[in-house]
Design a protein around this motif. Structure first.
Motif, short mmCIF file in Angstrom:
data_model
loop_
_atom_site.label_atom_id
_atom_site.label_comp_id
_atom_site.label_asym_id
_atom_site.label_seq_id
_atom_site.Cartn_x
_atom_site.Cartn_y
_atom_site.Cartn_z
N VAL A 42 0.86 -1.19 0.00
CA VAL A 42 0.00 0.00 0.00
C VAL A 42 0.90 1.24 0.00
O VAL A 42 2.05 1.17 0.42
CB VAL A 42 -0.94 0.01 1.23
N THR A 118 -1.36 -1.23 -4.23
CA THR A 118 -2.82 -1.38 -4.09
C THR A 118 -3.31 -0.43 -3.00
O THR A 118 -2.53 0.06 -2.18
CB THR A 118 -3.20 -2.82 -3.70
N LEU A 119 -4.61 -0.19 -2.99
CA LEU A 119 -5.18 0.68 -1.96
C LEU A 119 -5.49 -0.07 -0.68
O LEU A 119 -5.64 0.53 0.37
CB LEU A 119 -6.44 1.36 -2.49
N THR A 120 -5.61 -1.39 -0.77
CA THR A 120 -5.89 -2.19 0.42
C THR A 120 -4.75 -3.15 0.66
O THR A 120 -4.20 -3.72 -0.27
CB THR A 120 -7.20 -2.99 0.26
N ARG A 123 -4.72 -9.20 2.86
CA ARG A 123 -5.23 -9.73 4.13
C ARG A 123 -4.56 -11.05 4.47
O ARG A 123 -4.34 -11.88 3.60
CB ARG A 123 -6.73 -9.94 4.03
#
Length: 175
Positions: A42, A118-120, A123
């Motif tokens: 990010v 990426t923006l996220t 996970r």
């Protein structure tokens, strides 16, 4: 004779086509010998770059200007012969795939690797914990002892009743 000629011609064409497929289509210096970790980050995240392309503990000049991070240096760390460097992705970086480049100090070999912004954040896999509430209860969960005793008693009565009915049927008394 014609069949043998066709067979040999077909085999030669297949071998030639396979040779075209197997032949590498890149050349010179350059290539994907630059490991970027993590490969997805990010904006504002730290990135480590690693290469074994610069032999004998050589250093390299890194270029992350494609993502807006500018230049950085790769050098051997500790006893390792491979060159490692770090940079921070600017918080203003836009999502996309960026080429990160390093050029060895000796020999000028140029290697590259891809960095995905990426923006996220990726996970981490979450593993389930605890018990599942099914309403059935269980022997391992430490359920209510009164309910457990009532269940055992109901099973005992059902088993006794079934045995009594089977015994009557076997004697011919009917149900």
């Amino acid at each position: 004779m014609r069949r043998t000629a066709r067979l040999l011609t077909g085999t030669a064409l297949a071998v030639g086509a396979a040779g075209l497929v197997v032949t590498p289509a890149y050349g010179g210096d350059g290539g994907g010998d630059l490991e970027v970790s993590p490969s997805s980050v990010v904006p504002g995240g730290d990135v480590t770059v690693h290469t074994a392309a610069c032999k004998d503990g050589g250093t390299a000049a890194g270029d992350a200007s494609a993502v807006g991070a500018g230049d950085f240096t790769l050098a051997p760390a500790g006893d390792e012969q491979d060159a490692t460097g770090r940079f921070r992705v600017p918080p203003s970086a836009q999502p996309g795939t960026y080429e990160i480049v390093a050029t060895c100090a000796e020999g000028g070999r140029r290697v590259s690797g891809d960095l995905v912004v990426t923006l996220t954040a990726p996970r981490e896999q979450v593993h389930p914990r605890g018990s599942v509430k099914t309403g059935v209860g269980g022997a391992l969960g430490g359920g209510d002892p009164v309910q457990t005793a009532a269940g055992v008693a109901a099973l005992a009565v059902a088993a006794a009743g079934g045995t009594w009915l089977l015994h009557r049927r076997a004697r011919g008394d009917g149900i």
